[in-house]
Design an enzyme around this catalytic site. Structure first.
Site, short mmCIF file in Angstrom:
data_model
loop_
_atom_site.label_atom_id
_atom_site.label_comp_id
_atom_site.label_asym_id
_atom_site.label_seq_id
_atom_site.Cartn_x
_atom_site.Cartn_y
_atom_site.Cartn_z
CB SER A 23 -83.25 -100.22 -55.78
OG SER A 23 -82.96 -99.85 -54.46
CG ASN A 24 -86.49 -97.44 -52.60
OD1 ASN A 24 -85.82 -96.68 -51.92
ND2 ASN A 24 -86.81 -98.67 -52.19
N PRO A 25 -85.13 -94.58 -54.52
CG PRO A 25 -86.02 -92.67 -55.49
CD PRO A 25 -86.41 -94.00 -54.95
#
Ligand code: CTP
Length: 217
Positions: A23-25
């Protein structure tokens, strides 16, 4: 003018097995702020949201999704009647080629994972857009902000792209502040912010309303 707006927000998750994902932040704050601002402007708002920890904005229809494929399916289903699409979602660009049905057990060895590309939602929808729809992308960049954003605007067939720096500890991911450089075709360029995401979101919605009103004339 009564407008219908479709917004995507937050990250997507691409699972390697039931307990591990890529995923990503992204926290979804910008997309949720835009949904609230669009609603405050009197627009009808559909919000397709990846997994985030934010309260649903009042008066907004929220459609939760997890993966890029789900986000594409849901956004596509809502795209037809919308006047404005704003893609703030940080869609994962790759997913593990194999998503294992059971938890992978560790072996003490390293692990190589093969990834395949996910669908590009904005580019896919842009190919089947109506000319009266306004398509706005967000470009998350760590370097060469405007050049990379302009290349994306072209490549994806959007009308406008909001260039957004995600470099370093003061980048847009998770922050309550933001600065956008809104870029369009024919050299259109406007800086929004820096300021609170809510304020920047309100400015963007005002700008889009003005563009749509000018088009309708
Ligand atoms: N986007 C999308 N589908 C994807 C990836 C991105 O619709 N699979 C959309 C984003 O919501 C955003 C725009 O495309 O509006 C640009 O996303 P960004 O992550 O900045 O760029 P990428 O297309 O992923 O390109 P790169 O990773 O090379 O920067």
């Amino acid at each position: 003018m009564s407008l219908r707006c479709l917004i995507t927000a937050g990250p997507t998750r691409e699972f390697l097995d039931p307990v591990r994902f890529v995923s990503n932040p992204s926290t979804g704050k910008m997309g949720y702020a835009l949904a609230a601002a669009a609603r405050a402007a009197g627009w009808t708002v559909d919000l397709v949201s990846g997994p985030v920890s934010l309260p649903e904005p009042d008066g907004v229809m929220v459609y939760p999704v997890i993966t890029a494929a789900e986000m594409l399916r849901q956004t596509d289903a809502l795209f037809g009647p919308c006047d404005v699409l704003i893609m703030t979602a940080a869609v994962s660009d790759w997913r593990p080629k194999v998503s294992h049905p059971q938890k992978l057990k560790k072996t003490g060895e390293g692990l190589s994972v093969e990834f395949e590309p996910t669908e590009d939602i904005l580019a896919t929808l842009a190919r089947r857009r109506r000319p009266d729809q306004l398509l706005v992308g967000f470009a998350a960049e760590t370097e060469n902000l405007e050049a990379h954003a302009l290349a994306k605007l072209d490549r994806k067939g959007a009308d406008l792209i909001a260039a957004n720096s995600v470099a370093g500890p003061h980048g847009a991911f998770g922050s309550d502040q933001n600065k956008l450089i809104l870029l369009g075709r024919d050299g259109f360029r406007e800086v929004l912010g820096p300021g609170a995401k809510n304020a920047v979101a309100a400015s963007l919605i005002t700008r889009l309303a003005a563009l749509l009103a000018a088009r309708a004339r």
